[in-house]
Design an enzyme around this catalytic site. Structure first.
Site, short mmCIF file in Angstrom:
data_model
loop_
_atom_site.label_atom_id
_atom_site.label_comp_id
_atom_site.label_asym_id
_atom_site.label_seq_id
_atom_site.Cartn_x
_atom_site.Cartn_y
_atom_site.Cartn_z
N HIS A 53 24.04 114.72 -89.34
CA HIS A 53 24.39 113.59 -88.10
C HIS A 53 23.35 112.82 -87.75
O HIS A 53 23.37 112.21 -86.61
CB HIS A 53 25.04 114.48 -86.99
CG HIS A 53 25.87 115.65 -87.44
ND1 HIS A 53 27.07 115.61 -88.09
CD2 HIS A 53 25.80 117.05 -87.05
CE1 HIS A 53 27.82 116.73 -87.87
NE2 HIS A 53 26.82 117.66 -87.77
N ARG A 54 22.52 112.47 -88.76
CA ARG A 54 21.22 111.46 -88.62
C ARG A 54 20.49 112.02 -87.59
O ARG A 54 19.40 111.42 -87.04
CB ARG A 54 21.86 110.11 -88.16
CG ARG A 54 22.85 109.70 -89.16
CD ARG A 54 21.93 109.34 -90.32
NE ARG A 54 22.87 108.38 -91.40
CZ ARG A 54 23.49 108.82 -92.33
NH1 ARG A 54 23.92 110.23 -92.59
NH2 ARG A 54 24.28 108.19 -93.08
N LEU A 55 20.32 113.50 -87.36
CA LEU A 55 19.52 114.03 -86.48
C LEU A 55 18.37 114.48 -87.22
O LEU A 55 18.04 115.71 -87.56
CB LEU A 55 20.18 115.12 -85.47
CG LEU A 55 21.20 114.54 -84.81
CD1 LEU A 55 22.01 115.89 -84.04
CD2 LEU A 55 20.83 113.87 -83.56
#
Length: 211
Positions: free
Chosen positions: A189-191
């Site tokens: 999730h682009r974390l």
């Protein structure tokens, strides 16, 4: 295809502070060895960024040739554009992308010339063809045709058919002494996980950065 439609998840694993080495050089060597062991193409390829006298940044890919506790070593023509820019401003940035592992390393630091002894030792270890090419090419200079470069190479190959090739005075290496090293691991999730090692009086501070 729209470029905005090209995307994927990063799900190979995270990076936690407890898993980091306390020294960034040790952490870098760990990741580099894992990149080599995974069979990546050109695991030592890295982008070196410099800035010219007008403030214009330049980037190019070179090969990392040694990792020491003092820094990261690469070699080049000392008359090249990168070398001229380092002469004016020796602050450089290095980036190594290991895409299949979903990892990146970003290094900032100061480039210093290697000693003549260090240059000779490495130059002598190179294949003869690479030694000849280093002499034949006046890196970054304008040439009218590839044939000129090939002709010079063949001329030198014949000249040095027998015997050792002397280290040219215009060729040598740099050691980039790091002031910061950032380790980036892709996350879902682009974390993404990012940890920045900052040099502070001979010690290293570690901070987690937001992705």
């Amino acid at each position: 295809m729209e470029l905005t439609d090209i995307r994927r998840e990063y799900a190979k694993g995270g990076l936690r502070r407890k898993d980091l080495c306390t020294n960034p050089i040790d952490q870098f060597n760990l990741w580099l060895q894992q990149a080599i062991d995974s069979g990546l193409s050109d695991p030592t390829a890295m982008t070196v960024a410099t800035v010219d006298s007008t403030g214009q940044p330049f980037q190019r890919i070179v090969l990392l040739k040694n990792v020491e506790k003092e820094g990261f070593v690469f070699y080049t023509n000392l008359g090249s554009r990168k070398a001229q820019q380092i002469e004016q401003n020796n602050k450089v940035s290095i980036h190594l992308p290991w895409h299949p592992l979903e990892r990146q390393v970003h290094i900032t630091g100061v480039a210093e010339k290697l000693t003549a002894v260090e240059n000779i030792k490495y130059f002598s270890s190179r294949p003869k063809e690479s030694q000849i090419a280093a002499i034949a090419s006046k890196q970054s200079s304008r040439i009218s045709a590839r044939g000129i470069l090939e002709g010079k190479y063949l001329e030198l190959k014949q000249k040095f058919a027998k015997g050792e090739i002397p280290v040219p005075s215009f060729w040598g290496g740099y050691r980039v002494k790091p002031t910061s090293i950032e380790f980036w691991q892709g996350g879902e999730h682009r974390l993404h996980d990012r940890f920045l090692f900052s040099e502070n009086g001979g010690e290293w501070n570690i901070d987690r950065l937001a992705p």
